[in-house]
Design a protein around this motif. Structure first.
Motif, PDB file in Angstrom:
ATOM      1  N   ALA A   1      43.226  53.340  49.155  1.00 63.27           N
ATOM      2  CA  ALA A   1      43.337  53.342  47.692  1.00 63.27           C
ATOM      3  C   ALA A   1      43.535  54.758  47.165  1.00 63.27           C
ATOM      4  CB  ALA A   1      42.089  52.708  47.083  1.00 63.27           C
ATOM      5  N   VAL A   2      42.805  55.726  47.737  1.00 66.85           N
ATOM      6  CA  VAL A   2      42.957  57.124  47.306  1.00 66.85           C
ATOM      7  C   VAL A   2      44.364  57.623  47.617  1.00 66.85           C
ATOM      8  CG1 VAL A   2      42.153  59.483  47.681  1.00 66.85           C
ATOM      9  CG2 VAL A   2      40.504  57.625  47.499  1.00 66.85           C
ATOM     10  N   ALA A   3      44.863  57.310  48.804  1.00 69.09           N
ATOM     11  CA  ALA A   3      46.210  57.757  49.175  1.00 69.09           C
ATOM     12  C   ALA A   3      47.259  57.132  48.265  1.00 69.09           C
ATOM     13  CB  ALA A   3      46.486  57.402  50.637  1.00 69.09           C
ATOM     14  N   LEU A   4      47.116  55.845  47.950  1.00 62.43           N
ATOM     15  CA  LEU A   4      48.075  55.180  47.058  1.00 62.43           C
ATOM     16  C   LEU A   4      48.035  55.773  45.665  1.00 62.43           C
ATOM     17  CD1 LEU A   4      50.141  52.922  46.671  1.00 62.43           C
ATOM     18  CD2 LEU A   4      48.243  51.372  46.151  1.00 62.43           C
ATOM     19  N   LEU A   5      46.823  56.020  45.145  1.00 65.06           N
ATOM     20  CA  LEU A   5      46.691  56.636  43.825  1.00 65.06           C
ATOM     21  C   LEU A   5      47.316  58.024  43.801  1.00 65.06           C
ATOM     22  CD1 LEU A   5      45.459  56.554  40.951  1.00 65.06           C
ATOM     23  CD2 LEU A   5      43.363  57.508  41.942  1.00 65.06           C
ATOM     24  N   LEU A   6      47.131  58.772  44.889  1.00 70.74           N
ATOM     25  CA  LEU A   6      47.683  60.122  44.954  1.00 70.74           C
ATOM     26  C   LEU A   6      49.206  60.094  44.999  1.00 70.74           C
ATOM     27  CD1 LEU A   6      46.712  63.029  45.045  1.00 70.74           C
ATOM     28  CD2 LEU A   6      46.651  62.887  47.527  1.00 70.74           C
ATOM     29  N   VAL A   7      49.779  59.132  45.723  1.00 68.96           N
ATOM     30  CA  VAL A   7      51.242  59.009  45.777  1.00 68.96           C
ATOM     31  C   VAL A   7      51.804  58.698  44.391  1.00 68.96           C
ATOM     32  CG1 VAL A   7      53.132  57.590  46.665  1.00 68.96           C
ATOM     33  CG2 VAL A   7      51.345  58.392  48.209  1.00 68.96           C
ATOM     34  N   ILE A   8      51.160  57.771  43.675  1.00 68.81           N
ATOM     35  CA  ILE A   8      51.610  57.425  42.325  1.00 68.81           C
ATOM     36  C   ILE A   8      51.492  58.623  41.396  1.00 68.81           C
ATOM     37  CG2 ILE A   8      51.114  55.968  40.325  1.00 68.81           C
ATOM     38  CD1 ILE A   8      50.158  53.812  42.281  1.00 68.81           C
ATOM     39  N   ALA A   9      50.393  59.361  41.510  1.00 71.51           N
ATOM     40  CA  ALA A   9      50.176  60.521  40.638  1.00 71.51           C
ATOM     41  C   ALA A   9      51.195  61.619  40.914  1.00 71.51           C
ATOM     42  CB  ALA A   9      48.756  61.047  40.832  1.00 71.51           C
ATOM     43  N   VAL A  10      51.505  61.859  42.169  1.00 70.68           N
ATOM     44  CA  VAL A  10      52.499  62.882  42.502  1.00 70.68           C
ATOM     45  C   VAL A  10      53.864  62.485  41.956  1.00 70.68           C
ATOM     46  CG1 VAL A  10      53.757  63.956  44.408  1.00 70.68           C
ATOM     47  CG2 VAL A  10      51.272  63.745  44.520  1.00 70.68           C
ATOM     48  N   ALA A  11      54.222  61.218  42.076  1.00 68.44           N
ATOM     49  CA  ALA A  11      55.507  60.762  41.540  1.00 68.44           C
ATOM     50  C   ALA A  11      55.564  60.882  40.022  1.00 68.44           C
ATOM     51  CB  ALA A  11      55.749  59.309  41.959  1.00 68.44           C
ATOM     52  N   ALA A  12      54.427  60.681  39.350  1.00 66.24           N
ATOM     53  CA  ALA A  12      54.410  60.712  37.885  1.00 66.24           C
ATOM     54  C   ALA A  12      54.334  62.122  37.326  1.00 66.24           C
ATOM     55  CB  ALA A  12      53.244  59.881  37.367  1.00 66.24           C
ATOM     56  N   GLY A  13      53.617  63.019  37.994  1.00 62.18           N
ATOM     57  CA  GLY A  13      53.376  64.326  37.388  1.00 62.18           C
ATOM     58  C   GLY A  13      53.850  65.510  38.175  1.00 62.18           C
ATOM     59  N   PHE A  14      54.756  65.298  39.115  1.00 55.25           N
ATOM     60  CA  PHE A  14      55.199  66.410  39.961  1.00 55.25           C
ATOM     61  C   PHE A  14      55.959  67.467  39.170  1.00 55.25           C
ATOM     62  CE2 PHE A  14      58.309  68.421  42.806  1.00 55.25           C
ATOM     63  CZ  PHE A  14      57.456  68.948  43.758  1.00 55.25           C
ATOM     64  N   ASP A  15      56.717  67.059  38.165  1.00 61.26           N
ATOM     65  CA  ASP A  15      57.572  68.009  37.435  1.00 61.26           C
ATOM     66  C   ASP A  15      56.766  69.079  36.711  1.00 61.26           C
ATOM     67  OD1 ASP A  15      59.798  66.686  38.315  1.00 61.26           O
ATOM     68  OD2 ASP A  15      59.987  65.432  36.523  1.00 61.26           O
ATOM     69  N   ASN A  16      55.645  68.717  36.123  1.00 61.50           N
ATOM     70  CA  ASN A  16      54.807  69.710  35.437  1.00 61.50           C
ATOM     71  C   ASN A  16      53.389  69.676  35.987  1.00 61.50           C
ATOM     72  OD1 ASN A  16      54.288  67.210  34.422  1.00 61.50           O
ATOM     73  ND2 ASN A  16      54.080  67.859  32.289  1.00 61.50           N
ATOM     74  N   ALA A  17      53.303  69.704  37.316  1.00 63.15           N
ATOM     75  CA  ALA A  17      52.004  69.607  37.978  1.00 63.15           C
ATOM     76  C   ALA A  17      51.104  70.773  37.611  1.00 63.15           C
ATOM     77  CB  ALA A  17      52.200  69.544  39.493  1.00 63.15           C
ATOM     78  N   GLY A  18      51.650  71.991  37.520  1.00 63.40           N
ATOM     79  CA  GLY A  18      50.836  73.155  37.210  1.00 63.40           C
ATOM     80  C   GLY A  18      50.175  73.049  35.851  1.00 63.40           C
ATOM     81  N   VAL A  19      50.929  72.599  34.855  1.00 62.64           N
ATOM     82  CA  VAL A  19      50.380  72.465  33.503  1.00 62.64           C
ATOM     83  C   VAL A  19      49.290  71.404  33.465  1.00 62.64           C
ATOM     84  CG1 VAL A  19      50.939  71.856  31.120  1.00 62.64           C
ATOM     85  CG2 VAL A  19      52.534  73.242  32.466  1.00 62.64           C
ATOM     86  N   ARG A  20      49.522  70.298  34.138  1.00 65.16           N
ATOM     87  CA  ARG A  20      48.539  69.216  34.129  1.00 65.16           C
ATOM     88  C   ARG A  20      47.260  69.615  34.871  1.00 65.16           C
ATOM     89  NH1 ARG A  20      51.569  63.350  34.336  1.00 65.16           N
ATOM     90  NH2 ARG A  20      53.190  63.835  32.817  1.00 65.16           N
ATOM     91  N   MET A  21      47.405  70.333  35.962  1.00 70.12           N
ATOM     92  CA  MET A  21      46.225  70.797  36.683  1.00 70.12           C
ATOM     93  C   MET A  21      45.420  71.776  35.827  1.00 70.12           C
ATOM     94  SD  MET A  21      45.931  69.300  39.626  1.00 70.12           S
ATOM     95  CE  MET A  21      44.709  70.373  40.350  1.00 70.12           C
ATOM     96  N   ALA A  22      46.114  72.644  35.100  1.00 68.76           N
ATOM     97  CA  ALA A  22      45.425  73.594  34.226  1.00 68.76           C
ATOM     98  C   ALA A  22      44.670  72.862  33.122  1.00 68.76           C
ATOM     99  CB  ALA A  22      46.426  74.578  33.631  1.00 68.76           C
ATOM    100  N   ARG A  23      45.284  71.836  32.540  1.00 70.10           N
ATOM    101  CA  ARG A  23      44.608  71.064  31.499  1.00 70.10           C
ATOM    102  C   ARG A  23      43.395  70.331  32.057  1.00 70.10           C
ATOM    103  NH1 ARG A  23      49.945  69.694  28.911  1.00 70.10           N
ATOM    104  NH2 ARG A  23      50.057  67.847  30.231  1.00 70.10           N
ATOM    105  N   ALA A  24      43.479  69.919  33.319  1.00 68.87           N
ATOM    106  CA  ALA A  24      42.351  69.212  33.923  1.00 68.87           C
ATOM    107  C   ALA A  24      41.185  70.145  34.199  1.00 68.87           C
ATOM    108  CB  ALA A  24      42.800  68.535  35.217  1.00 68.87           C
ATOM    109  N   LEU A  25      41.477  71.381  34.551  1.00 66.49           N
ATOM    110  CA  LEU A  25      40.426  72.324  34.938  1.00 66.49           C
ATOM    111  C   LEU A  25      39.760  73.011  33.756  1.00 66.49           C
ATOM    112  CD1 LEU A  25      42.180  73.937  38.034  1.00 66.49           C
ATOM    113  CD2 LEU A  25      40.152  72.485  38.067  1.00 66.49           C
ATOM    114  N   VAL A  26      40.436  73.071  32.614  1.00 69.79           N
ATOM    115  CA  VAL A  26      39.906  73.806  31.456  1.00 69.79           C
ATOM    116  C   VAL A  26      39.776  72.857  30.271  1.00 69.79           C
ATOM    117  CG1 VAL A  26      40.219  75.762  29.908  1.00 69.79           C
ATOM    118  CG2 VAL A  26      41.039  75.904  32.273  1.00 69.79           C
ATOM    119  N   PRO A  27      38.578  72.379  29.984  1.00 67.11           N
ATOM    120  CA  PRO A  27      38.398  71.523  28.797  1.00 67.11           C
ATOM    121  C   PRO A  27      38.716  72.300  27.519  1.00 67.11           C
ATOM    122  CG  PRO A  27      36.491  71.408  30.269  1.00 67.11           C
ATOM    123  CD  PRO A  27      37.330  72.545  30.743  1.00 67.11           C
TER     124      PRO A  27
END
Length: 205
Positions: free
Chosen positions: A166-192
């Protein structure tokens, strides 16, 4: 007195050279089989966090809840790391040798027999030496074809419900959805970000 057997000595040297080359491989296989099940909980926690970050789920949370969730992931990761490596130990030389014997289908521990010495009280008699040399020869012949199988961590025993899938499937879906702006999304996740007072806030007196 029975003279040394040069054929037996050469056979033993060949087996020992082969064994010395396989010992690090066997130790590495044992290390991975012990390491991966202990790493899996930490990898699972990090995988879920990365997946939710790439799906841009964290900015949807209130500021305080975002911080609480981040703290929860940090605590879960620390707990997984501590509990996984609490009883971890590296393979010993004896365990690596036993792994080679098992993977090679060898019974009666022939590699250990090659390191043994005659313990008979009459070790200098011709009959004793003849029997001991025959024992060494059989052990060397049994050990002549050594190998090490691929590691098999047996993760299913530690994850019977298939959470890793389930974790691997969720990660595959997430990479497909947010790969283009992964850096921005990771920054938003780390900094409330506290968005309680926006730019459009107005106070009328």
């Amino acid at each position: 007195m029975i003279p040394p057997d040069p054929g037996l000595d050469r056979l033993e040297r060949r087996v020992r050279r082969r064994q010395s080359r396989l010992m690090p491989i066997a130790a590495a296989a044992l290390m991975w089989e012990r390491l991966w099940p202990r790493l899996w909980p930490l990898v699972g926690v990090v995988g879920v966090f990365v997946a939710l970050s790439l799906l841009d789920a964290f900015p949807l949370l209130p500021y305080w809840l975002h911080g609480v969730v981040l703290l929860g992931f940090a605590v879960a990761a620390a707990w997984a790391l501590r509990s996984g490596f609490r009883a971890f130990r590296t393979p010993t030389r004896q365990e690596a040798r036993a792994r080679i014997e098992r993977d090679s289908g060898l019974h009666h521990r022939p590699l250990s027999a090659l390191d043994d010495e005659s313990v008979s009280g009459d070790g200098n008699s011709s009959a004793t030496k003849t029997l001991w040399n025959e024992h060494r020869r059989r052990a060397a012949l049994a050990s002549d074809r050594l190998r090490v199988s691929l590691p098999s961590p047996g993760l299913a025993r530690f994850d019977p419900y298939g959470i890793r899938v389930a974790v691997a499937l969720l990660l595959v879906i997430a990479v497909a959805a947010g790969f283009d702006n992964a850096g921005v999304r990771m920054a938003r996740a780390l900094v409330p970000v506290d968005q309680g007072f926006g730019a459009d806030t107005r106070v009328d007196v």
